[in-house]
Write an enzyme that holds these catalytic residues in place. Structure first.
Site, PDB file in Angstrom:
ATOM      1  N   PHE A   1      24.597  30.505  40.537  1.00 41.46           N
ATOM      2  CA  PHE A   1      24.483  31.955  40.339  1.00 41.46           C
ATOM      3  C   PHE A   1      25.569  32.724  41.078  1.00 41.46           C
ATOM      4  CE2 PHE A   1      20.263  29.993  40.167  1.00 41.46           C
ATOM      5  CZ  PHE A   1      19.884  30.330  38.874  1.00 41.46           C
TER       6      PHE A   1
ATOM      7  N   LYS B   1      19.250  30.490  34.142  1.00 42.56           N
ATOM      8  CA  LYS B   1      20.606  31.003  34.281  1.00 42.56           C
ATOM      9  C   LYS B   1      20.935  32.037  33.213  1.00 42.56           C
ATOM     10  CE  LYS B   1      24.706  31.752  35.392  1.00 42.56           C
ATOM     11  NZ  LYS B   1      25.832  31.136  36.025  1.00 42.56           N
TER      12      LYS B   1
ATOM     13  N   GLY C   1      32.295  42.814  32.269  1.00 41.55           N
ATOM     14  CA  GLY C   1      33.224  41.866  31.653  1.00 41.55           C
ATOM     15  C   GLY C   1      33.164  40.576  32.431  1.00 41.55           C
TER      16      GLY C   1
ATOM     17  N   CYS D   1      31.499  35.401  32.489  1.00 37.52           N
ATOM     18  CA  CYS D   1      30.087  35.008  32.368  1.00 37.52           C
ATOM     19  C   CYS D   1      29.252  35.949  31.515  1.00 37.52           C
ATOM     20  CB  CYS D   1      29.474  34.879  33.752  1.00 37.52           C
ATOM     21  SG  CYS D   1      30.189  33.524  34.688  1.00 37.52           S
TER      22      CYS D   1
ATOM     23  N   LYS E   1      30.057  36.442  27.539  1.00 40.82           N
ATOM     24  CA  LYS E   1      29.911  35.250  26.688  1.00 40.82           C
ATOM     25  C   LYS E   1      28.513  34.660  26.813  1.00 40.82           C
ATOM     26  CE  LYS E   1      30.711  31.609  29.767  1.00 40.82           C
ATOM     27  NZ  LYS E   1      29.779  30.557  30.109  1.00 40.82           N
TER      28      LYS E   1
HETATM   29  C1  UDX Z   1      27.784  37.217  37.133  1.00 43.96           C
HETATM   30  C2  UDX Z   1      26.411  37.091  37.801  1.00 43.96           C
HETATM   31  O1  UDX Z   1      26.203  38.185  38.688  1.00 43.96           O
HETATM   32  C3  UDX Z   1      26.327  35.772  38.567  1.00 43.96           C
HETATM   33  O2  UDX Z   1      25.048  35.622  39.138  1.00 43.96           O
HETATM   34  C4  UDX Z   1      26.616  34.635  37.604  1.00 43.96           C
HETATM   35  O3  UDX Z   1      26.608  33.408  38.296  1.00 43.96           O
HETATM   36  C5  UDX Z   1      27.946  34.828  36.911  1.00 43.96           C
HETATM   37  O4  UDX Z   1      27.991  36.110  36.276  1.00 43.96           O
HETATM   38  P1  UDX Z   1      30.234  37.831  37.976  1.00 43.96           P
HETATM   39  O5  UDX Z   1      30.688  37.575  36.582  1.00 43.96           O
HETATM   40  O6  UDX Z   1      31.035  37.280  39.111  1.00 43.96           O
HETATM   41  O7  UDX Z   1      28.743  37.250  38.180  1.00 43.96           O
HETATM   42  O8  UDX Z   1      30.174  39.415  38.156  1.00 43.96           O
HETATM   43  P2  UDX Z   1      29.103  40.526  38.508  1.00 43.96           P
HETATM   44  O9  UDX Z   1      29.239  40.939  39.902  1.00 43.96           O
HETATM   45  O10 UDX Z   1      27.765  40.155  38.028  1.00 43.96           O
HETATM   46  O11 UDX Z   1      29.674  41.719  37.610  1.00 43.96           O
HETATM   47  C6  UDX Z   1      29.773  41.564  36.198  1.00 43.96           C
HETATM   48  C7  UDX Z   1      30.385  42.783  35.561  1.00 43.96           C
HETATM   49  O12 UDX Z   1      29.458  43.857  35.578  1.00 43.96           O
HETATM   50  C8  UDX Z   1      31.649  43.310  36.219  1.00 43.96           C
HETATM   51  O13 UDX Z   1      32.578  43.647  35.205  1.00 43.96           O
HETATM   52  C9  UDX Z   1      31.180  44.556  36.942  1.00 43.96           C
HETATM   53  O14 UDX Z   1      32.198  45.497  37.071  1.00 43.96           O
HETATM   54  C10 UDX Z   1      30.077  45.035  36.014  1.00 43.96           C
HETATM   55  N1  UDX Z   1      29.063  45.872  36.671  1.00 43.96           N
HETATM   56  C11 UDX Z   1      28.298  45.368  37.678  1.00 43.96           C
HETATM   57  C12 UDX Z   1      28.858  47.177  36.235  1.00 43.96           C
HETATM   58  O15 UDX Z   1      29.528  47.654  35.311  1.00 43.96           O
HETATM   59  N2  UDX Z   1      27.880  47.922  36.835  1.00 43.96           N
HETATM   60  C13 UDX Z   1      27.116  47.471  37.834  1.00 43.96           C
HETATM   61  O16 UDX Z   1      26.241  48.206  38.314  1.00 43.96           O
HETATM   62  C14 UDX Z   1      27.330  46.130  38.276  1.00 43.96           C
END
Ligand code: UDX
Length: 434
Positions: free
Chosen positions: A147, A205, A258, A261, A264
């Site tokens: 995660f 997941k 974006g 993870c 997709k």
């Molecule tokens: C995510 C999951 O959080 C993680 O648990 C999993 O293992 C993989 O996918 P990650 O892709 O690293 O992790 O990014 P995350 O911090 O979740 O952010 C995802 C996207 O959401 C980013 O583009 C972020 O800018 C956006 N986001 C996040 C928002 O637009 N608003 C928010 O409030 C939080």
């Protein structure tokens, strides 16, 4: 313990280094020779805070090695499969080519009683499909989803908020004990550990990511309503976030999610649900995706409107290319997408980012890139902030005002203080803010 980690990308490289740091003897295996060479030197092949130190310490200790040769997996008791599962080119489902190739290549090197541990995010049913192949070699398979968040990957790996083991077959109890031994430090600090079947572990997941994506799109949908009514989505998020059942985290409206993870994974989940005849159960994920993509266009529209509909030849500076701060990852990045869309409309787009220029340039060589933020801002007729790096959040509106030709700021992450910017004569637009 002796461990192998197959696939040394954002997930596997961090996992390998983290496992070595807690005392295991680890061999990381990847088909990419350049990546293996860099990792073997203790150099992180991508930007991830803290990873470089961990890699160097592991390599120096002799407990962390990397190779392109799958035979290097022989002799390890546990084999983590951490390869990518990107979106298929021909559809929304997950491409399992790399998982299947990794497991098939590993099979001849498995010893009896070895444990294969899937960490990649896969469609439900994958572990069960691979189980007979692994068991034929006298080994067993578990699914142990990861995660970690990019930008916090080291901390998330060493101090996970939960461990999930999906097990099956005759040796489940032994496999659980083996995983407990692998994660001994996290177990010792009382990390919650859920032991379950393969299907549940796989679904944990994808459903976690589906929930997070839904939360973001929910607040972005509220931003759309706020835009039509003059309400302020940021205050709305603060107010509903005080309800502990809702919570304020992941309620930041903006240009949307974006990365490698969330986008997709929700598409793959919807595709898998269709395959198993339950498409309607997660039909809302299509809307989650659509809301998310609409926000990118909203940012573009705000810029275009600021030029009275004619952005052709106008200089637009795009602050940020990575899909989120503290990462150089531009996979499915809303920031990069906004830049590309503006370029497509004829704007004179200049992009900057503290870490992601290299990756963005490889994907989109047609855009202009400037590494230094002040230099990039020279002569801007509109500025759009699309990745909330700390350096952009702390920009001084007076100083930036001296660099630009026209004071128009589109804050695609709602991370600037509108009052401070307007006080310096800027026309400030947030998303879902009056
Ligand atoms: C995510 C999951 O959080 C993680 O648990 C999993 O293992 C993989 O996918 P990650 O892709 O690293 O992790 O990014 P995350 O911090 O979740 O952010 C995802 C996207 O959401 C980013 O583009 C972020 O800018 C956006 N986001 C996040 C928002 O637009 N608003 C928010 O409030 C939080």
């Amino acid at each position: 313990m002796k461990l192998s980690v197959i696939g040394c990308g954002y997930l596997g490289a961090v996992h390998a280094a983290a496992m070595a740091s807690i005392g295991h003897e680890v061999i990381g295996i990847d088909v990419d020779a350049a990546k293996v060479e860099s990792l073997s030197r203790g150099d992180a092949p991508f930007f991830e805070p803290g990873l470089g130190d961990l890699l160097r310490a592991g390599v120096d200790s002799g407990r962390l090695r990397f190779t392109t040769d799958m035979a290097g997996a022989a002799g390890s008791a546990v084999h983590f499969v951490a390869v990518g599962t990107p979106q298929r080119r021909d559809g929304a489902g997950a491409d399992l080519t790399f998982v299947d190739a990794a497991v098939n290549a590993l099979l001849p090197h498995l010893g009896p009683d070895d444990l294969v541990v899937g960490k990649s995010t896969v469609p439900v049913g994958t572990a069960q499909r691979l189980q007979p192949l692994v068991e034929e070699r006298g080994a067993s398979i578990a699914w142990n989803p990861e995660f970690l968040r990019e930008g916090f990957a080291v901390k998330d790996t060493l101090e996970p908020d939960r461990l999930v083991y999906g097990v099956g077959g005759q040796t489940s109890d032994r496999d659980v004990a083996t995983l407990d031994e692998v994660y001994a430090p996290a177990m010792a600090t009382g990390t919650p550990r859920i032991v379950t079947d393969y299907a549940t572990a796989e679904l944990v997941k994808v459903s976690a990511n589906a929930f997070l994506a839904t939360k973001i799109s929910f607040i972005n949908a509220m931003a759309e309503i706020a835009e039509a009514t003059g309400a302020d989505v940021t205050m709305l998020a603060d107010a509903i976030g005080h309800d502990a059942r809702i919570g304020r985290r992941f309620l930041n409206a903006g240009v949307g999610f974006g990365g490698g993870c969330l986008p997709k994974d929700i598409r793959a989940f919807a595709a898998r649900a269709e395959e198993i005849g339950r498409g309607e159960s997660v039909q809302f994920l299509k809307q989650v995706d659509e809301i998310n993509l609409r926000r990118r266009q909203r940012v573009v529209d705000l810029i275009v409107d600021s030029f009275d509909g004619s952005p052709n030849g106008r200089r637009v500076v795009v602050l940020g290319l990575a899909f989120k701060p503290d990462s150089d990852d531009t996979r499915d990045s809303p920031a990069l997408d906004v830049a590309v869309r503006l370029h497509g409309l004829g704007a004179d787009v200049v992009c900057t980012d503290p870490e992601a220029i290299g990756n963005a340039q490889r994907q989109h060589p047609q855009l202009s890139y400037v590494a230094d933020v002040e230099e990039s801002l020279q002569g801007a007729e509109a500025v759009v902030l699309v990745t909330e790096w700390s350096v952009y959040r702390h920009l001084d509106p007076a100083r930036v005002g001296e660099l630009v030709a026209r004071r128009v700021m589109v804050d695609g992450r709602n991370c600037l203080d509108p009052v401070a910017w307007r006080d310096e004569g800027w026309t400030y637009f947030g998303l879902g803010r009056p």
